[in-house]
Design an enzyme around this catalytic site. Structure first.
Site, PDB file in Angstrom:
ATOM      1  N   LYS A 292       0.831  -1.205   0.000  1.00  0.00           N
ATOM      2  CA  LYS A 292       0.000   0.000   0.000  1.00  0.00           C
ATOM      3  C   LYS A 292       0.868   1.259   0.000  1.00  0.00           C
ATOM      4  CE  LYS A 292      -4.125  -1.809   2.359  1.00  0.00           C
ATOM      5  NZ  LYS A 292      -5.131  -1.269   1.427  1.00  0.00           N
ATOM      6  N   LEU A 293       1.895   1.257   0.832  1.00  0.00           N
ATOM      7  CA  LEU A 293       2.764   2.428   0.926  1.00  0.00           C
ATOM      8  C   LEU A 293       3.552   2.654  -0.365  1.00  0.00           C
ATOM      9  CD1 LEU A 293       4.035   1.873   4.578  1.00  0.00           C
ATOM     10  CD2 LEU A 293       2.609   3.776   3.800  1.00  0.00           C
TER      11      LEU A 293
ATOM     12  N   LYS B 119       8.919  -9.448  15.001  1.00  0.00           N
ATOM     13  CA  LYS B 119       9.624  -9.887  16.214  1.00  0.00           C
ATOM     14  C   LYS B 119       9.919 -11.381  16.142  1.00  0.00           C
ATOM     15  CE  LYS B 119       8.032  -6.734  19.894  1.00  0.00           C
ATOM     16  NZ  LYS B 119       9.348  -6.326  20.375  1.00  0.00           N
TER      17      LYS B 119
ATOM     18  N   LYS C 114       9.482  12.838  22.982  1.00  0.00           N
ATOM     19  CA  LYS C 114       9.786  12.184  24.252  1.00  0.00           C
ATOM     20  C   LYS C 114      10.835  13.000  25.005  1.00  0.00           C
ATOM     21  CE  LYS C 114       8.734   7.380  23.047  1.00  0.00           C
ATOM     22  NZ  LYS C 114       9.236   5.987  23.053  1.00  0.00           N
TER      23      LYS C 114
ATOM     24  N   GLU D 134       2.445  -2.043  13.550  1.00  0.00           N
ATOM     25  CA  GLU D 134       2.927  -0.761  14.061  1.00  0.00           C
ATOM     26  C   GLU D 134       3.725  -0.069  12.962  1.00  0.00           C
ATOM     27  OE1 GLU D 134       4.944   0.620  18.129  1.00  0.00           O
ATOM     28  OE2 GLU D 134       6.377  -0.244  16.739  1.00  0.00           O
TER      29      GLU D 134
END
Length: 221
Positions: free
Chosen positions: A47-48, A72, A138, A165
């Site tokens: 998609k990207l 992961k 952050k 993510e």
């Protein structure tokens, strides 16, 4: 054409002792679930890539510099399940939202939000969570736009909606994050307050460079 030999992850239960078969069945579930997340990454990556190509045709500009992806390892997933105090099972593995991750590196600050907007506009993408560490960095100075989305993966007998993510950031943000990670990794995640303050200042300076580069880009369009 590149023909890639696929690894055989199947388990022959017939050759296993009876007492090991439940363990093997659970391991097979882990492997199948992990493969599902690999498929989800392919869906989002495609998609990207299409959005990047279309944007280039329309605007003579590619917003995406490059992309990186990872799933992961089973070891990392087991460690995270145990840290959360959950029972080790394939079902609990599916509760983890960052098993599949894509990092999208953009050329300019505006591109970060353009990519996010174009992706979330698609009706088969469901936004689960958004954290904007660009507008609200952050404490360390880290900047990036984080999205968790559900993407449909079409299997032979069903459709699964799988979380992925997505971290979207500029080249400058990615450079800072990569170097900060390396510095902390080499020092067992322990650095002095002075070094932490210097890293934060570097992040602020790189954010200013992002703004200046964007202004130069706009002035040359």
């Amino acid at each position: 054409m590149i023909i890639e030999k696929q690894e055989d992850y199947s388990i022959d239960y017939a050759v296993l002792p009876e007492n090991l078969r439940p363990v093997a069945e659970e391991a097979q579930k882990f492997i199948q679930t992990r493969n599902l997340y690999h498929s989800a990454i392919k869906e989002v990556s495609t998609k990207l890539e299409i959005l990047d190509d279309e944007f280039h045709v329309r605007n003579d500009h590619n917003p995406i510099h490059h992309m990186e992806s990872r799933v992961k390892s089973v070891k990392s997933m087991l460690e995270k399940i145990q840290r959360k105090g959950w029972e080790v099972s394939a079902e609990n593995m599916e509760k983890i939202t960052d098993i599949a991750g894509i990092r999208v590196i953009c050329n300019y600050l505006d591109d970060v939000y353009k990519i996010s907007e174009m992706l979330l506009r698609q009706n088969d993408i469901e936004l689960v969570q958004e954290k904007d560490y660009i507008q609200n960095p952050k404490e360390s100075g880290y900047r990036s736009l984080h999205l968790v989305v559900l993407v449909p993966v079409f299997l032979a007998d069903r459709t699964e909606r799988v979380p992925v993510e997505i971290q979207i950031r500029t080249v400058a943000m990615d450079t800072w994050a990569s170097l900060e990670h390396e510095i902390k990794y080499k020092n067992d995640n322990e650095i002095s307050p002075e070094a932490a303050e210097e890293l934060k200042k570097c992040a602020e300076e790189m954010a200013q460079i992002d703004d200046r580069m964007l202004n130069i880009h706009k002035s040359c369009i």
